[in-house]
Design a protein around this motif. Structure first.
Motif, PDB file in Angstrom:
ATOM      1  N   SER A 313       0.514   2.730  20.943  1.00  0.00           N
ATOM      2  CA  SER A 313       1.554   1.606  21.392  1.00  0.00           C
ATOM      3  C   SER A 313       2.643   2.261  22.575  1.00  0.00           C
ATOM      4  O   SER A 313       2.951   3.460  22.409  1.00  0.00           O
ATOM      5  N   SER A 314       3.119   1.452  23.331  1.00  0.00           N
ATOM      6  CA  SER A 314       3.950   1.760  24.468  1.00  0.00           C
ATOM      7  C   SER A 314       5.264   1.118  24.046  1.00  0.00           C
ATOM      8  O   SER A 314       6.155   1.185  24.952  1.00  0.00           O
ATOM      9  N   LEU A 315       5.231   0.349  23.074  1.00  0.00           N
ATOM     10  CA  LEU A 315       6.279  -0.607  22.605  1.00  0.00           C
ATOM     11  C   LEU A 315       7.104  -0.023  21.553  1.00  0.00           C
ATOM     12  O   LEU A 315       6.373   0.307  20.256  1.00  0.00           O
ATOM     13  N   LEU A 316       8.521   0.398  21.503  1.00  0.00           N
ATOM     14  CA  LEU A 316       9.111   0.906  20.272  1.00  0.00           C
ATOM     15  C   LEU A 316       8.973   0.090  19.155  1.00  0.00           C
ATOM     16  O   LEU A 316       8.893   0.423  18.004  1.00  0.00           O
ATOM     17  N   ILE A 317       9.559  -0.933  19.461  1.00  0.00           N
ATOM     18  CA  ILE A 317       9.580  -2.064  18.263  1.00  0.00           C
ATOM     19  C   ILE A 317       8.038  -2.378  17.339  1.00  0.00           C
ATOM     20  O   ILE A 317       8.097  -2.190  16.300  1.00  0.00           O
ATOM     21  N   LEU A 318       6.917  -2.213  18.276  1.00  0.00           N
ATOM     22  CA  LEU A 318       5.787  -2.348  17.530  1.00  0.00           C
ATOM     23  C   LEU A 318       5.517  -0.974  16.958  1.00  0.00           C
ATOM     24  O   LEU A 318       4.868  -1.141  15.781  1.00  0.00           O
ATOM     25  N   SER A 319       5.848   0.052  17.437  1.00  0.00           N
ATOM     26  CA  SER A 319       5.524   1.446  16.866  1.00  0.00           C
ATOM     27  C   SER A 319       6.256   1.542  15.475  1.00  0.00           C
ATOM     28  O   SER A 319       5.837   2.008  14.529  1.00  0.00           O
ATOM     29  N   LEU A 320       7.510   1.102  15.374  1.00  0.00           N
ATOM     30  CA  LEU A 320       8.196   0.861  14.267  1.00  0.00           C
ATOM     31  C   LEU A 320       7.593   0.067  13.224  1.00  0.00           C
ATOM     32  O   LEU A 320       7.579   0.637  11.998  1.00  0.00           O
ATOM     33  N   VAL A 321       7.398  -1.010  13.753  1.00  0.00           N
ATOM     34  CA  VAL A 321       6.739  -2.075  12.511  1.00  0.00           C
ATOM     35  C   VAL A 321       5.347  -1.349  12.138  1.00  0.00           C
ATOM     36  O   VAL A 321       5.021  -1.524  10.971  1.00  0.00           O
ATOM     37  N   LEU A 322       4.633  -0.751  13.042  1.00  0.00           N
ATOM     38  CA  LEU A 322       3.026  -0.270  12.515  1.00  0.00           C
ATOM     39  C   LEU A 322       3.542   1.049  11.639  1.00  0.00           C
ATOM     40  O   LEU A 322       2.716   1.328  10.568  1.00  0.00           O
ATOM     41  N   TYR A 323       4.560   1.865  11.790  1.00  0.00           N
ATOM     42  CA  TYR A 323       5.062   2.764  10.861  1.00  0.00           C
ATOM     43  C   TYR A 323       5.428   2.321   9.430  1.00  0.00           C
ATOM     44  O   TYR A 323       4.663   3.159   8.306  1.00  0.00           O
ATOM     45  N   LEU A 324       6.168   1.389   9.655  1.00  0.00           N
ATOM     46  CA  LEU A 324       6.527   0.744   8.157  1.00  0.00           C
ATOM     47  C   LEU A 324       5.136   0.131   7.414  1.00  0.00           C
ATOM     48  O   LEU A 324       5.121  -0.017   6.007  1.00  0.00           O
ATOM     49  N   VAL A 325       4.169  -0.577   8.176  1.00  0.00           N
ATOM     50  CA  VAL A 325       2.995  -0.949   7.658  1.00  0.00           C
ATOM     51  C   VAL A 325       2.217   0.246   6.885  1.00  0.00           C
ATOM     52  O   VAL A 325       1.782   0.166   5.795  1.00  0.00           O
ATOM     53  N   ILE A 326       2.161   1.249   7.832  1.00  0.00           N
ATOM     54  CA  ILE A 326       1.484   2.406   7.308  1.00  0.00           C
ATOM     55  C   ILE A 326       1.944   2.931   6.141  1.00  0.00           C
ATOM     56  O   ILE A 326       1.397   3.136   4.932  1.00  0.00           O
ATOM     57  N   ASP A 327       3.442   3.041   5.939  1.00  0.00           N
ATOM     58  CA  ASP A 327       4.239   3.621   4.955  1.00  0.00           C
ATOM     59  C   ASP A 327       3.853   2.916   3.598  1.00  0.00           C
ATOM     60  O   ASP A 327       3.754   3.455   2.614  1.00  0.00           O
ATOM     61  N   ALA A 328       3.849   1.390   3.769  1.00  0.00           N
ATOM     62  CA  ALA A 328       3.902   0.782   2.654  1.00  0.00           C
ATOM     63  C   ALA A 328       2.715   0.559   2.165  1.00  0.00           C
ATOM     64  O   ALA A 328       2.217   0.846   1.149  1.00  0.00           O
ATOM     65  N   LEU A 329       1.505   0.491   3.085  1.00  0.00           N
ATOM     66  CA  LEU A 329       0.146   0.617   2.363  1.00  0.00           C
ATOM     67  C   LEU A 329      -0.310   1.781   1.938  1.00  0.00           C
ATOM     68  O   LEU A 329      -0.925   1.882   0.869  1.00  0.00           O
ATOM     69  N   ARG A 330       0.302   3.022   2.290  1.00  0.00           N
ATOM     70  CA  ARG A 330      -0.239   4.307   1.666  1.00  0.00           C
ATOM     71  C   ARG A 330       0.521   4.144   0.371  1.00  0.00           C
ATOM     72  O   ARG A 330      -0.167   4.855  -0.762  1.00  0.00           O
ATOM     73  N   ASP A 331       1.542   3.636  -0.048  1.00  0.00           N
ATOM     74  CA  ASP A 331       2.177   3.800  -1.141  1.00  0.00           C
ATOM     75  C   ASP A 331       1.595   2.913  -2.131  1.00  0.00           C
ATOM     76  O   ASP A 331       1.443   3.276  -3.351  1.00  0.00           O
ATOM     77  N   VAL A 332       1.099   2.047  -1.507  1.00  0.00           N
ATOM     78  CA  VAL A 332       0.119   0.982  -2.504  1.00  0.00           C
ATOM     79  C   VAL A 332      -1.133   1.565  -3.024  1.00  0.00           C
ATOM     80  O   VAL A 332      -1.658   1.253  -3.936  1.00  0.00           O
ATOM     81  N   HIS A 333      -1.786   2.363  -1.987  1.00  0.00           N
ATOM     82  CA  HIS A 333      -3.051   2.660  -2.278  1.00  0.00           C
ATOM     83  C   HIS A 333      -2.943   3.749  -3.510  1.00  0.00           C
ATOM     84  O   HIS A 333      -3.826   3.653  -4.415  1.00  0.00           O
ATOM     85  N   GLY A 334      -2.070   4.393  -3.742  1.00  0.00           N
ATOM     86  CA  GLY A 334      -1.915   5.593  -4.909  1.00  0.00           C
ATOM     87  C   GLY A 334      -2.189   4.668  -6.224  1.00  0.00           C
ATOM     88  O   GLY A 334      -3.033   5.062  -7.062  1.00  0.00           O
ATOM     89  N   PRO A 335      -1.379   3.659  -6.523  1.00  0.00           N
ATOM     90  CA  PRO A 335      -1.798   3.042  -7.914  1.00  0.00           C
ATOM     91  C   PRO A 335      -3.091   2.204  -7.939  1.00  0.00           C
ATOM     92  O   PRO A 335      -3.540   1.997  -9.019  1.00  0.00           O
ATOM     93  N   LEU A 336      -3.455   1.545  -6.781  1.00  0.00           N
ATOM     94  CA  LEU A 336      -4.918   1.027  -6.689  1.00  0.00           C
ATOM     95  C   LEU A 336      -5.853   2.298  -7.124  1.00  0.00           C
ATOM     96  O   LEU A 336      -6.757   1.635  -7.715  1.00  0.00           O
ATOM     97  N   GLN A 337      -5.746   3.176  -6.374  1.00  0.00           N
ATOM     98  CA  GLN A 337      -6.914   4.089  -6.797  1.00  0.00           C
ATOM     99  C   GLN A 337      -6.751   4.744  -8.441  1.00  0.00           C
ATOM    100  O   GLN A 337      -7.999   4.719  -8.985  1.00  0.00           O
ATOM    101  N   THR A 338      -5.507   4.940  -8.788  1.00  0.00           N
ATOM    102  CA  THR A 338      -5.460   5.206 -10.192  1.00  0.00           C
ATOM    103  C   THR A 338      -6.086   4.172 -10.907  1.00  0.00           C
ATOM    104  O   THR A 338      -6.905   4.302 -11.806  1.00  0.00           O
ATOM    105  N   ALA A 339      -5.508   2.774 -10.780  1.00  0.00           N
ATOM    106  CA  ALA A 339      -6.378   1.800 -11.471  1.00  0.00           C
ATOM    107  C   ALA A 339      -7.783   1.629 -11.509  1.00  0.00           C
ATOM    108  O   ALA A 339      -8.451   1.264 -12.313  1.00  0.00           O
ATOM    109  N   TRP A 340      -8.223   2.071 -10.266  1.00  0.00           N
ATOM    110  CA  TRP A 340      -9.710   1.731  -9.851  1.00  0.00           C
ATOM    111  C   TRP A 340     -10.362   3.013 -10.863  1.00  0.00           C
ATOM    112  O   TRP A 340     -11.558   2.709 -11.279  1.00  0.00           O
ATOM    113  N   VAL A 341     -10.095   4.092 -10.646  1.00  0.00           N
ATOM    114  CA  VAL A 341     -10.682   5.117 -11.361  1.00  0.00           C
ATOM    115  C   VAL A 341     -10.465   4.873 -12.945  1.00  0.00           C
ATOM    116  O   VAL A 341     -11.669   5.348 -13.630  1.00  0.00           O
ATOM    117  N   ASN A 342      -9.612   4.436 -13.449  1.00  0.00           N
ATOM    118  CA  ASN A 342      -9.358   4.201 -14.737  1.00  0.00           C
ATOM    119  C   ASN A 342     -10.097   3.128 -15.457  1.00  0.00           C
ATOM    120  O   ASN A 342     -10.678   3.072 -16.649  1.00  0.00           O
TER     121      ASN A 342
END
Length: 417
Positions: A313-342
């Motif tokens: 990305s060459s747009l700062l606002i887009l990069s910041l939005v994408l960072y926030l998306v990555i951060d939130a989705l990574r935090d969601v993946h942890g409990p999902l994987q735990t529940a999946w394994v369980n």
């Protein structure tokens, strides 16, 4: 001398969760910024710093576990916080590559003294049922404290990026000192020799978990998903701040205060994560492996696509939005994987299997760091970040296989030895 000062174990546990979350969030807001600006580390050096930390934690996990298992959970926790504080203090006082590498070894060693010991200690003191309730309460307390820590970082880092790191490090050392005075230990029973966390026991744990997942195609695929999550993550964790600094002119808020900008970004990310996790809790049926699998597929694809977009990305606002998306989705993946394994997992081997997944993630991070470091030698953050995003894509195939292989009835789990 301090025997009369020991406090209630529940209070001490919440004190640990609050103070540790506050001081660590204060430091983590500025760590990558400090390493990229004050210390002037190159992309290769940033990744090697992360790999050193992961490798240290992986190697020290077993020998330090002996202290908690054999001598004292309390002693292990106190040593851990003292060492972690010293490690961060070394980094904050000596902004150069070699001292920062040494700091990773020290704080990685300290972390392994606390890993699992805190949960084991409070379970010994108040019982498993009450401890489980405290874990949830501690998570809430820690989240609130982390927001305070981010605010403090912005406040005291206005004139010095290193200051929040130094102050947080002293705070972590103070946790160890205070615990030496107030922390009780009345329920500890030394672990029998055959159950201690030796290298032989670690290999047995891994093998026992592997025997379990081999009998279940879904779990075997989830192992590889976890491996690729470990492989991709190191490049992003170490390079996202430097990428923003090298690519954009960041906005000035609260005066010429870069720390405030990254603290505000982290606060927004934390709040967003709370809403996203709540949304997933309501929309995903945690009792259905197929529902969880579909959610993991969406989350994995979202992280990979967002990382590729963030890198180019060459747009700062887009990069910041994408960072926030990555951060939130990574935090969601942890409990999902735990529940999946369980799902439909024999309780006798549940801890063993989850332990094995933790080892797989660590192995992936140690593998991924050097791989991305080779590309970072080109001197740009774009290529290693794009590569990190692509390194996650094989996980999509394994997610699809796990969903396709999900039987109506799982085979009986392999029993514990």
């Amino acid at each position: 001398m301090f025997s009369n000062l020991k406090l209630n174990a529940r209070f001490v546990y919440l004190f640990i969760e609050f103070s540790a979350s506050m001081f660590f969030s204060m430091m983590f807001v500025v760590t990558s910024l400090y390493e990229a600006t004050v210390a002037g580390l190159t992309p290769v050096q940033l990744i090697l710093v992360g790999t050193t930390l992961e490798l240290s934690a992986f190697l020290f996990e077993v020998p330090t576990g002996v202290v908690a298992d054999v001598f004292s959970r309390r002693l292990s926790i106190i040593i851990g916080y003292l060492l972690m504080g010293v490690g961060f203090l070394v980094e904050g006082l000596f902004p150069a590559f070699i001292p920062i590498l040494l700091a990773q070894v020290i704080w990685g060693l300290g972390y392994t003294f606390t890993s699992g010991a805190t949960q084991a200690w409070i379970s010994d003191e108040v019982g498993e049922e009450d401890a489980n309730k405290l874990f949830l309460r501690g998570t809430q307390v820690g989240l609130f404290a982390s927001l305070i820590g981010m605010g403090l970082a912005a406040l005291i880092g206005a004139n010095s990026v290193a200051l929040p790191l130094q102050a947080g490090a002293l705070g972590v050392v103070s946790i160890g000192v205070i615990l030496a005075i107030i922390m009780p230990e009345t329920g500890f029973q030394p672990t029998p020799r055959e159950d201690r966390n030796t290298w032989q026991h670690m290999w047995h744990t891994f093998k026992q978990g592997l025997d379990t997942v081999r009998a279940r195609p879904r779990l075997m695929n989830i192992v590889f998903i976890g491996l690729f999550y470990g492989i991709y993550s190191e490049g992003f964790d170490r390079l996202w701040v430097k990428h923003l600094l090298d690519t954009f002119t960041l906005p000035v808020i609260f005066g010429n205060n870069q720390v405030a900008f990254f603290a505000a970004l982290r606060v927004v990310g934390t709040v967003l994560t709370i809403f996203v996790v709540r949304f997933v809790e309501k929309r995903v049926d945690s009792t259905s492996p197929r529902a969880i699998g579909r959610a993991v597929l969406f989350v994995t694809a979202g992280i990979s696509i967002a990382m590729l977009g963030f890198a180019v990305s060459s747009l700062l606002i887009l990069s910041l939005v994408l960072y926030l998306v990555i951060d939130a989705l990574r935090d969601v993946h942890g409990p999902l994987q735990t529940a999946w394994v369980n799902q439909k997992l024999n309780p006798k081997v549940r801890a063993t299997v989850h332990s094995m997944f933790g080892q797989v993630d660590a192995i992936g991070q140690v593998m991924g760091g050097p791989t991305v470091a080779v590309l970072a030698a080109l001197g740009t953050t774009v290529v290693p970040l794009v590569t990190s995003g692509l390194l996650l894509t094989p996980a999509l195939w394994f997610v699809s296989r796990a969903n396709a292989d999900e039987p109506d009835v799982d085979p009986e789990p392999v029993p514990a030895d």
